[in-house]
Design an enzyme around this catalytic site. Structure first.
Site, PDB file in Angstrom:
ATOM      1  N   LYS A 204       0.835  -1.198   0.000  1.00  0.00           N
ATOM      2  CA  LYS A 204       0.000   0.000   0.000  1.00  0.00           C
ATOM      3  C   LYS A 204       0.871   1.249   0.000  1.00  0.00           C
ATOM      4  CE  LYS A 204      -0.577  -0.205   5.036  1.00  0.00           C
ATOM      5  NZ  LYS A 204      -1.449  -0.699   6.107  1.00  0.00           N
ATOM      6  N   ARG A 206       0.711   5.358   0.844  1.00  0.00           N
ATOM      7  CA  ARG A 206      -0.069   6.384   1.531  1.00  0.00           C
ATOM      8  C   ARG A 206       0.321   7.775   1.044  1.00  0.00           C
ATOM      9  NH1 ARG A 206      -2.660   4.397   6.170  1.00  0.00           N
ATOM     10  NH2 ARG A 206      -1.851   2.421   6.972  1.00  0.00           N
ATOM     11  N   ASP A 230      -2.440  -9.584  10.738  1.00  0.00           N
ATOM     12  CA  ASP A 230      -1.869  -8.326  11.215  1.00  0.00           C
ATOM     13  C   ASP A 230      -1.958  -8.302  12.732  1.00  0.00           C
ATOM     14  OD1 ASP A 230      -0.549  -5.955  10.972  1.00  0.00           O
ATOM     15  OD2 ASP A 230      -2.138  -4.886   9.910  1.00  0.00           O
ATOM     16  N   THR A 235      -9.324   1.270  12.933  1.00  0.00           N
ATOM     17  CA  THR A 235     -10.589   1.702  12.326  1.00  0.00           C
ATOM     18  C   THR A 235     -11.043   0.750  11.227  1.00  0.00           C
ATOM     19  OG1 THR A 235      -9.428   3.109  10.721  1.00  0.00           O
ATOM     20  CG2 THR A 235     -10.083   4.126  12.813  1.00  0.00           C
TER      21      THR A 235
END
Length: 339
Positions: A204, A206, A230, A235
């Site tokens: 990923k 960011r 993980d 969230t």
């Protein structure tokens, strides 16, 4: 030689169900009543924390069970004040059992003029008189080096491996373990090795903290049952997006195994509405009623491994032996029946 002191358990308010479960299992293992030490952990009207221990703890081997989860600052202060109360009561040794170690995500300086809060917390814990730390799946392994006292870091992956071998017994050949980022490859590789499955990575990028601009799957996940591994689900935004990306790349199903279910803000709703078939978390942080009521979230207990680790520390025997399947399987056999 067994210790001449008695192990005694005391708990703050952060995760009383886990503390009581550990006490029940210790009573079972030792064959003696092993309740939590009678104490009160309360607050004055202005929010100050007050601790009073009602039992004699002089010369005893004390274990404080207290994750520093939300509210992190309150739970951390409870832990520090309980430790101070025990130290001033002449406890022989004080071990902090911290199933979830808060502030672990601030383990280095990522930019100028930022703190290393994990080191600050380590200094506070040792300053309060704590002589040993027992925790699970530290966000960064180097945090052990922030302490000048022994730190035993347990792993959830052996427990997850037992769960995978039970839940996917007939589909083991179709499994693919997935790390949601490059930094978590070592953790994912550990589970992949235990269940003899291949490994893939979701890379990923960011644009700024908390926002993922792009995700790329490294590895062929076509027609695979993907298990995202993980240590923290906060969230759940990145986790749910990674699950969708895996399906878009041909995965048959997506499941997740997360050590610490922080589950703040919209996390429960996101997981409930996501494409993930299941999210498995431990009870290192006390699950909320909303988490327990969500059909695609399961909670696996950590009390068996923490109880045995506490007994091993008290007896002066190996804690790392709990990472081995032949040692861990017997203490989880009531939950996972495998031939």
């Amino acid at each position: 030689m067994p210790s001449l002191t008695e192990p005694k358990l005391i708990a703050g308010n952060a995760n009383l169900p886990l503390a009581r479960s550990i006490a029940r299992r210790m009573s079972l293992y030792r064959g003696v009543d092993q309740g939590l030490v009678d104490a009160r952990v309360e607050r004055f009207n202005d929010g100050e924390i007050f601790v009073e221990v009602f039992e004699n703890v002089r010369g005893e081997d004390m274990f404080i069970i207290q994750p520093t989860s939300n509210p992190a600052n309150d739970n951390l202060m409870e832990l520090l004040i309980i430790a101070d109360a025990l130290r001033r009561s002449s406890a022989s040794r004080i071990t902090a059992v911290i199933p979830y170690f808060g502030y672990a995500r601030q383990d280095r300086r990522t930019k100028a003029r930022t703190p290393i809060s994990a080191k600050l917390v380590a200094n506070m814990l040792t300053g309060a008189g704590i002589e040993r730390i027992l925790t699970m799946d530290l966000h960064a392994a180097q945090i052990q080096g922030f302490f000048d006292i022994p730190v035993d870091n347990l792993y959830a992956s052996p427990i997850f491996a037992l769960d995978v071998q039970t839940q996917f017994k007939q589909q083991m050949a179709d499994l693919m373990v997935v790390s949601p980022d490059v930094g978590g490859v070592a953790r994912a590789r550990e589970l992949a090795k235990r269940i003899n499955a291949p490994l893939s990575i979701v890379d990923k990028r960011r644009e700024k903290p908390g926002e993922v601009a792009e995700m790329t799957v490294i590895g062929d996940v076509t027609d695979k049952i993907c298990l995202i591994v993980d240590d923290i689900c906060d969230t759940a935004g990145t986790l749910c997006k990674a699950a969708q990306v895996l399906l878009d790349n041909g995965a048959r199903e997506v499941h997740s195994y997360i050590s610490h279910g922080v589950m703040s803000g919209p996390a429960v709703e996101r997981v409930s509405n996501s494409v993930m078939k299941s999210l498995v978390i431990t009870d290192s942080i006390q699950p909320t009623p909303e988490i327990l009521a969500t059909p695609n979230i399961r909670v696996v207990p950590t009390a068996p491994i923490f109880t045995q680790a506490i007994l091993n520390i008290w007896n002066g025997t190996s804690v790392s032996s709990l990472f081995e399947d032949k040692t861990l399987r017997p203490i989880y056999e009531s939950l996972y029946h495998m031939d």
